[in-house]
Design a protein around this motif. Structure first.
Motif, PDB file in Angstrom:
ATOM      1  N   SER A  17      38.502  -4.450   7.799  1.00 39.84           N
ATOM      2  CA  SER A  17      38.332  -4.727   6.175  1.00 39.84           C
ATOM      3  C   SER A  17      39.624  -3.945   5.698  1.00 39.84           C
ATOM      4  O   SER A  17      39.926  -3.030   6.033  1.00 39.84           O
ATOM      5  CB  SER A  17      37.140  -4.407   5.631  1.00 39.84           C
ATOM      6  N   PRO A  18      40.020  -4.393   4.366  1.00 38.95           N
ATOM      7  CA  PRO A  18      40.959  -3.852   3.783  1.00 38.95           C
ATOM      8  C   PRO A  18      40.434  -2.318   3.175  1.00 38.95           C
ATOM      9  O   PRO A  18      39.356  -2.332   2.768  1.00 38.95           O
ATOM     10  CB  PRO A  18      41.203  -4.840   2.523  1.00 38.95           C
ATOM     11  N   PRO A  19      41.297  -1.336   3.137  1.00 39.23           N
ATOM     12  CA  PRO A  19      40.671  -0.107   2.797  1.00 39.23           C
ATOM     13  C   PRO A  19      40.412  -0.092   1.215  1.00 39.23           C
ATOM     14  O   PRO A  19      39.545   0.668   1.033  1.00 39.23           O
ATOM     15  CB  PRO A  19      41.965   0.978   2.998  1.00 39.23           C
ATOM     16  N   MET A  20      40.712  -1.082   0.408  1.00 45.39           N
ATOM     17  CA  MET A  20      40.520  -0.905  -1.064  1.00 45.39           C
ATOM     18  C   MET A  20      39.790  -2.510  -1.179  1.00 45.39           C
ATOM     19  O   MET A  20      40.870  -3.339  -0.927  1.00 45.39           O
ATOM     20  CB  MET A  20      41.471  -0.532  -1.791  1.00 45.39           C
ATOM     21  N   VAL A  21      38.685  -2.493  -1.548  1.00 50.63           N
ATOM     22  CA  VAL A  21      38.074  -3.884  -2.126  1.00 50.63           C
ATOM     23  C   VAL A  21      37.234  -3.493  -3.413  1.00 50.63           C
ATOM     24  O   VAL A  21      36.180  -2.473  -3.190  1.00 50.63           O
ATOM     25  CB  VAL A  21      37.225  -4.493  -1.170  1.00 50.63           C
ATOM     26  N   GLU A  22      37.623  -3.972  -4.597  1.00 55.55           N
ATOM     27  CA  GLU A  22      36.821  -3.647  -5.683  1.00 55.55           C
ATOM     28  C   GLU A  22      36.546  -5.012  -6.455  1.00 55.55           C
ATOM     29  O   GLU A  22      37.410  -5.977  -6.239  1.00 55.55           O
ATOM     30  CB  GLU A  22      37.506  -2.599  -6.705  1.00 55.55           C
ATOM     31  N   GLU A  23      35.770  -5.068  -7.334  1.00 58.07           N
ATOM     32  CA  GLU A  23      35.291  -6.215  -8.242  1.00 58.07           C
ATOM     33  C   GLU A  23      35.421  -5.802  -9.585  1.00 58.07           C
ATOM     34  O   GLU A  23      34.930  -4.853 -10.047  1.00 58.07           O
ATOM     35  CB  GLU A  23      33.848  -6.535  -7.842  1.00 58.07           C
ATOM     36  N   TYR A  24      36.015  -6.836 -10.489  1.00 60.12           N
ATOM     37  CA  TYR A  24      35.853  -6.689 -11.858  1.00 60.12           C
ATOM     38  C   TYR A  24      35.189  -7.976 -12.313  1.00 60.12           C
ATOM     39  O   TYR A  24      35.867  -9.100 -12.371  1.00 60.12           O
ATOM     40  CB  TYR A  24      37.223  -6.575 -12.518  1.00 60.12           C
ATOM     41  N   ARG A  25      33.845  -7.751 -12.969  1.00 62.43           N
ATOM     42  CA  ARG A  25      33.166  -9.273 -13.456  1.00 62.43           C
ATOM     43  C   ARG A  25      33.284 -10.146 -12.676  1.00 62.43           C
ATOM     44  O   ARG A  25      33.376 -11.235 -13.163  1.00 62.43           O
ATOM     45  CB  ARG A  25      33.600  -9.246 -14.838  1.00 62.43           C
ATOM     46  N   GLY A  26      33.151 -10.193 -11.308  1.00 58.05           N
ATOM     47  CA  GLY A  26      32.876 -11.202 -10.252  1.00 58.05           C
ATOM     48  C   GLY A  26      34.364 -11.573  -9.837  1.00 58.05           C
ATOM     49  O   GLY A  26      34.270 -12.357  -8.810  1.00 58.05           O
ATOM     50  N   PHE A  27      35.479 -10.942 -10.253  1.00 57.70           N
ATOM     51  CA  PHE A  27      36.766 -11.161  -9.648  1.00 57.70           C
ATOM     52  C   PHE A  27      36.882 -10.138  -8.598  1.00 57.70           C
ATOM     53  O   PHE A  27      36.963  -8.822  -8.737  1.00 57.70           O
ATOM     54  CB  PHE A  27      37.803 -11.058 -10.610  1.00 57.70           C
ATOM     55  N   ILE A  28      36.866 -10.507  -7.319  1.00 53.25           N
ATOM     56  CA  ILE A  28      37.499  -9.652  -6.180  1.00 53.25           C
ATOM     57  C   ILE A  28      38.688  -9.377  -5.764  1.00 53.25           C
ATOM     58  O   ILE A  28      39.423 -10.373  -5.784  1.00 53.25           O
ATOM     59  CB  ILE A  28      36.592 -10.256  -4.856  1.00 53.25           C
ATOM     60  N   PHE A  29      39.181  -8.156  -5.949  1.00 59.16           N
ATOM     61  CA  PHE A  29      40.558  -7.652  -5.460  1.00 59.16           C
ATOM     62  C   PHE A  29      40.352  -6.817  -4.106  1.00 59.16           C
ATOM     63  O   PHE A  29      39.389  -6.091  -4.019  1.00 59.16           O
ATOM     64  CB  PHE A  29      41.331  -7.020  -6.576  1.00 59.16           C
TER      65      PHE A  29
END
Length: 436
Positions: free
Chosen positions: A146-158
């Motif tokens: 998996s990518p080392p960084m995965v974060e969400e902002y109000r349903g938007f996955i980056f």
């Protein structure tokens, strides 16, 4: 559990890109050179935050969507535990993709080369004739990366393939407030990305897709004429007067980190009464307006007027324009894929959402009045950029009148090239910074 990917760049360009971006101009090579494109993949698309998808695209356990992070294929999938993950679409054995469809629902991700099977959380569950491997071999160690960084902002996955990035909220900065304008246009503060996708590929560089208020009068002249004849063309598209005239209240804004917008707020709000009058003629329109005012008070006028259209670009691969989420995927220095996902509001009538779809199709569909023209002009630009005589491209419009505001953002008139300068500042920062 999936294993974080430790990404390392594969190559370095021999070109000195620091000399190719100057005050108010850029060299054509940044759009045409193969080595620069490869370095962009390393430094930008494999080294910074990229938008992957929205959680509403995978509502049920086992739902998945395949996406790209530069050259890296990935899967956004909701696991059996309900968590949305981003997994590298690559078997840990011999490298074949384990998810070949663009979308669907599955309990397992299978490599058809040698039969390795992973569950929806990325965990390796089956290896044929596993006894042939040594004692040190364990299924747990060979889960999908998996990518080392995965974060969400109000349903938007980056996600980012580099661990050395700032937290997502810091990366979004002031632009996060613009994303809120889309989400909060729903009376329940939720959007749904379930209406399919329009796809197009044009023969031009990915950086040509930008926040450009200068081109509208020329590339979309017929659309401007239609707006002036009949303003009430659907939700989010009420245009009395010309919002792309420098005498209007519309502005361009550099929000930092390469994020930029065409700010049509004042223009849209000046027609709030006419717009809500039109909404009252749509089933559920009056109830929508009432619900928004009950929840947001005076701010409801802004949210209703914009109708979920902040008209903002998030560097490098996401734009929220009109009624859509747009993803740009670079396929080469002179080829780009654009994915356009219509956005629906939760908590509104089906008639209001249908209006949003029809308005999206009218401009951005394959027979739309605007998007095909953009693809055509991008291809004409790309042809001209290969010229070797006078290779510099001007992005200086409005430099002498732009203003830096107290919050650090930069403002210009609607035809000024403030967004282009902001995007190239971030481009240069990422391209010349220390390798991550």
């Amino acid at each position: 559990m999936s294993q974080p990917l430790q990404y390392r760049p594969l190559r370095r360009s021999t070109l000195d890109v620091s000399e190719l971006v100057q005050d108010g101009r850029v060299h054509s090579a940044v759009f045409t050179d193969r080595d620069i494109y490869e370095q962009e993949l390393d430094r930008i698309f494999h080294g910074s935050w990229l938008y992957i998808g929205h959680t509403s695209e995978v509502p049920k356990k086992g739902d998945f969507r395949t996406r790209q992070m530069g050259k890296q294929p990935v899967v956004m999938i909701r696991g059996t535990d309900g968590q949305v993950r981003v997994l590298l679409n690559r078997c840990r054995h011999r490298g074949a993709v384990v998810c070949e469809k663009e979308a669907g629902n599955t309990k397992h991700l299978r490599c058809w080369y040698h039969g390795w099977v992973y569950d929806s959380t990325g965990r390796l569950t089956q290896v044929p004739a596993v006894e042939a491997y040594g004692e040190d071999f364990t299924l747990e160690k060979m889960s999908l990366a998996s990518p080392p960084m995965v974060e969400e902002y109000r349903g938007f996955i980056f996600a980012s393939l580099s661990a050395n990035v700032v937290p997502l909220r810091d990366h979004l900065g002031k632009a996060a407030e613009m994303m809120d304008l889309l989400i909060d246009a729903s009376p329940v503060g939720e959007i749904r990305v379930s209406a399919g996708v329009h796809k197009t590929v044009y023969r031009g560089n990915w950086k040509l897709v930008g926040m450009d208020g200068y081109h509208v009068h020329y590339v979309h002249a017929s659309v401007i004429a239609a707006w002036n004849r009949n303003s009430d063309t659907g939700i989010g598209a009420t245009h009395r007067g010309d919002p792309f005239d420098d005498h209007s209240a519309s502005r361009t804004r550099d929000l930092g980190h390469g994020h930029a917008m065409l700010d049509l707020t004042t223009h849209r709000m000046s027609h709030y009464e006419k717009f809500t009058e039109m909404l009252a003629g749509v089933t559920g329109g009056t109830e929508y307006v009432q619900a928004m005012h009950a929840k947001h008070g005076e701010k409801a006028r802004l949210l209703i007027s914009l109708a979920g259209d902040p008209h903002v670009g998030f560097f490098p691969n996401l734009q929220l324009i009109n009624n859509q989420i747009r993803i740009m995927n670079p396929l080469g220095p002179d080829e780009t894929e654009v994915l356009m996902f219509p956005v629906l509001f939760e908590g509104v009538s089906s008639e209001l959402n249908e209006m949003r779809l029809r308005q999206h199709e009218s401009f951005y569909g394959p027979a739309g009045s605007g998007s095909p023209d953009d693809g055509e002009i991008f291809e004409r630009v790309q042809k001209g950029l290969h010229a070797q005589v006078e290779p510099w491209v001007e992005i200086s419009r409005g430099m002498n009148r732009e203003k830096t505001l107290d919050d650090g953002t930069v403002e210009g008139l609607i035809t000024d090239e403030v967004p282009q300068r902001g995007q190239f500042r971030e481009w240069l920062n990422l391209m010349t910074g220390d390798a991550k």
